[in-house]
Design an enzyme around this catalytic site. Sequence first.
Site, PDB file in Angstrom:
ATOM      1  N   ARG B  28      -6.798  41.689 -27.809  1.00  0.00           N
ATOM      2  CA  ARG B  28      -7.228  42.835 -27.039  1.00  0.00           C
ATOM      3  C   ARG B  28      -8.745  42.919 -26.908  1.00  0.00           C
ATOM      4  O   ARG B  28      -9.296  43.016 -25.820  1.00  0.00           O
ATOM      5  CB  ARG B  28      -6.742  44.093 -27.749  1.00  0.00           C
ATOM      6  N   THR B  29      -9.419  42.871 -28.041  1.00  0.00           N
ATOM      7  CA  THR B  29     -10.871  43.042 -28.014  1.00  0.00           C
ATOM      8  C   THR B  29     -11.529  41.898 -27.248  1.00  0.00           C
ATOM      9  O   THR B  29     -12.364  42.115 -26.372  1.00  0.00           O
ATOM     10  CB  THR B  29     -11.424  43.123 -29.456  1.00  0.00           C
ATOM     11  N   LYS B  57     -18.034  22.962 -40.701  1.00  0.00           N
ATOM     12  CA  LYS B  57     -18.880  21.958 -41.342  1.00  0.00           C
ATOM     13  C   LYS B  57     -19.797  22.585 -42.390  1.00  0.00           C
ATOM     14  O   LYS B  57     -20.676  21.933 -42.919  1.00  0.00           O
ATOM     15  CB  LYS B  57     -19.742  21.244 -40.296  1.00  0.00           C
ATOM     16  N   ARG B  78     -16.826  39.053 -33.689  1.00  0.00           N
ATOM     17  CA  ARG B  78     -15.898  39.558 -34.699  1.00  0.00           C
ATOM     18  C   ARG B  78     -15.933  38.584 -35.866  1.00  0.00           C
ATOM     19  O   ARG B  78     -15.910  37.368 -35.667  1.00  0.00           O
ATOM     20  CB  ARG B  78     -14.477  39.635 -34.146  1.00  0.00           C
ATOM     21  N   HIS B 106     -15.333  49.102 -36.392  1.00  0.00           N
ATOM     22  CA  HIS B 106     -14.931  48.539 -35.106  1.00  0.00           C
ATOM     23  C   HIS B 106     -15.425  49.511 -34.029  1.00  0.00           C
ATOM     24  O   HIS B 106     -14.647  50.200 -33.384  1.00  0.00           O
ATOM     25  CB  HIS B 106     -13.416  48.388 -35.059  1.00  0.00           C
TER      26      HIS B 106
END
Lengths: 284, 284, 284
Positions: B28-29, B57, B78, B106
């Site tokens: 969604r985001t 890495k 995120r 959020h």
Amino acid sequence: MEKMPAAKKQKILMGRVVASLFFEPSTRTRLSFEAAIQNLGGRVIGFSDSSTTSAKKGETLSDSIRMVSRYADIIVMRHPLEGSARMAAEISQKPIINGGDGANQHPTQTLLDLYTIKKKFGKIDGLSIGMLGDLKYGRTVHSLAYALAKFEGVKLYLIAPEQLKMPKEIIEDVKKNLKIEETSNLEKFLPKMDVLYATRIQKERFPDSMEYEKVKNVYILKEEILKITKKNFQIMHPLPRVNEISDGLDKTSAALYFEQAANGIPVREALLSMLIGKKKKVEM
Amino acid sequence: MEKMPAAKKQKILMGRVVASLFFEPSTRTRLSFEAAIQNLGGRVIGFSDSSTTSAKKGETLSDSIRMVSRYADIIVMRHPLEGSARMAAEISQKPIINGGDGANQHPTQTLLDLYTIKKKFGKIDGLSIGMLGDLKYGRTVHSLAYALAKFEGVKLYLIAPEQLKMPKEIIEDVKKNLKIEETSNLEKFLPKMDVLYATRIQKERFPDSMEYEKVKNVYILKEEILKITKKNFQIMHPLPRVNEISDGLDKTSAALYFEQAANGIPVREALLSMLIGKKKKVEM
Amino acid sequence: MEKMPAAKKQKILMGRVVASLFFEPSTRTRLSFEAAIQNLGGRVIGFSDSSTTSAKKGETLSDSIRMVSRYADIIVMRHPLEGSARMAAEISQKPIINGGDGANQHPTQTLLDLYTIKKKFGKIDGLSIGMLGDLKYGRTVHSLAYALAKFEGVKLYLIAPEQLKMPKEIIEDVKKNLKIEETSNLEKFLPKMDVLYATRIQKERFPDSMEYEKVKNVYILKEEILKITKKNFQIMHPLPRVNEISDGLDKTSAALYFEQAANGIPVREALLSMLIGKKKKVEM
């Protein structure tokens, strides 16, 4: 679409957002859709791998579709479950294009298959077409069989090992409009075919690996087959191939499979234009 | 943003590149940010899965941010670690938008939550809002609690099992400006609420699965609840839901959660426009 | 490219589709190519992870390239196999840019390395350049060594543990045009260098972890080294770094590595423009 100038094409999906939701891996279908969208000036959002999505958190497909249909003007989707695209279409406020639903259907592949045949032979009516390999789980041959039944006088040769025969219900559906011969013997009908549509035999489908070993070599197409085929004989394959078609055939005039793959672009451009294309010139 | 013509929108981020860095899965985001960027004429680079990046890495987040901030005009990120977005903002030469940092915050979800409430009720001041489910680890309810404390006379009902109560430090921070009731009993305050904000209860958080079994059914919202709620009662959910809200509620007037998800687009468009939008008409 | 106005840049790849095929993870190379493409107004299709592609179904690289070369105007690829890019170039109908092929070469990194040196020193001829770390498997130093051999009077110090020395065949190829000193002792030549090009030492390459433990600390660059280096001494690194360069150096005037990474954008823009850029103004 093939003849349209690039600058004109770029306006067809101007300002449109297309969601490309691939819950199952794909190279050809996804990339050709995304190239088609870009060629038409549209924008893409989406994913190529459901492991990076909310499906992993347990979200139902219905909820994912409800949400994405609010973010985009159209959804292209591939999903491992049969019937998933139809279900999505019932829920979505926006058009759904089925990019393959499990072993069920792959309709845009069929559109490009038909276009490829039409372009090569100038017609589809009356042709003799072989389908080879995994006819049980191969969604491309299922969709193509239904489509060929819409034309006149097409003859269909179904060549598969016993374990991978075309499902009976599909044969029932199409046999009124197609002349069908089923066999496990490729050579028998090869001289009669205009097109041989080969598919990948998936080893993992065989309950007994000895059974797989028995049949796999029967269906490797080699240059020798061209000695007994018609002059304009063509080999098609939805790709990826593993070893069904030997490299030796690639440079012969029978190799239609790469041109077939390339036809995915104009066909998908046409489809997107019909569904969400701007009807007239946009002024910005 | 909702009323602006598409052609005008397409110029706001013209020539801008937005980095979309999702070190943690999201549908969604990520998709709503990417749709917003596309709608505004901007371009996206990034990844939806840190396993395909240099993080694998051993690159530090600081180095990744230093690098990407040289490639893009703004970064949406995120990350699973609490505080990662703030740390990135201290390092980056370009603005950072926090798309969720672990169990912490959020904020863009909160902006769309506030917009959704405002759009529905015409105000936020004075409303009675319930928060249900996992209030301990649910970053959306943390951010929303802080935001609601900026309004006047909001009443907050916090409904959670003992193990998943809102963290005390958050309650301390917001209790001066919010009237707060804590309970594990949903029915008790249901008739007083204008909005119930449900969240997913994550089974894996429970040390004892028997404990989970005890509470999980208490918090499944069904149509019956509408018998005791206010007339204009609304259910919100940041989605994805698993089984917190039964499908039967989807078609009722209380179901605000899909509209809420859709509001992610205009809100994120507005945010991007404010941060890096072109101030005046661009000539090309 | 750095001075060209954004609006002008946006027309260079207008209508062009670039395939970005990363069969191996990458952040820097992929994101900087994709930012460059976007800056030039081009469109991107592709993948950042071969697990979502037909490679997983057993498709050969040749077939993937044959197909993608029909979908895009140019292909940027990274692949774990040495020689894969050259092989692709022989098959493809469209230009191939090698974004790294195993331990072999990484030519666009070298272009940006050269540009970085040139921009900083105003020249490349006659400079003294150290290469540090994994010179055996590090493809960036292989490509850079070949490139430096095209300039006049460059002195090359190769500093590596015994197990990770520059391959003999590469030294043979370049030693006519470069003055080469090989050593495992960093300090010895440090005062003579204009540039030290550090690379990541990959622990997994060492057959004996005790051997790794012995050398790893020798090659951590700390602020102290600046006491013995030239005044305008510069440290470069293709990044990601793990612990080869201590954070303390980041703010010194010797830290060229972030500027180096940023140079990936204009260099890749220039390369794409030369290969598929529109020669004159496009009318739409």
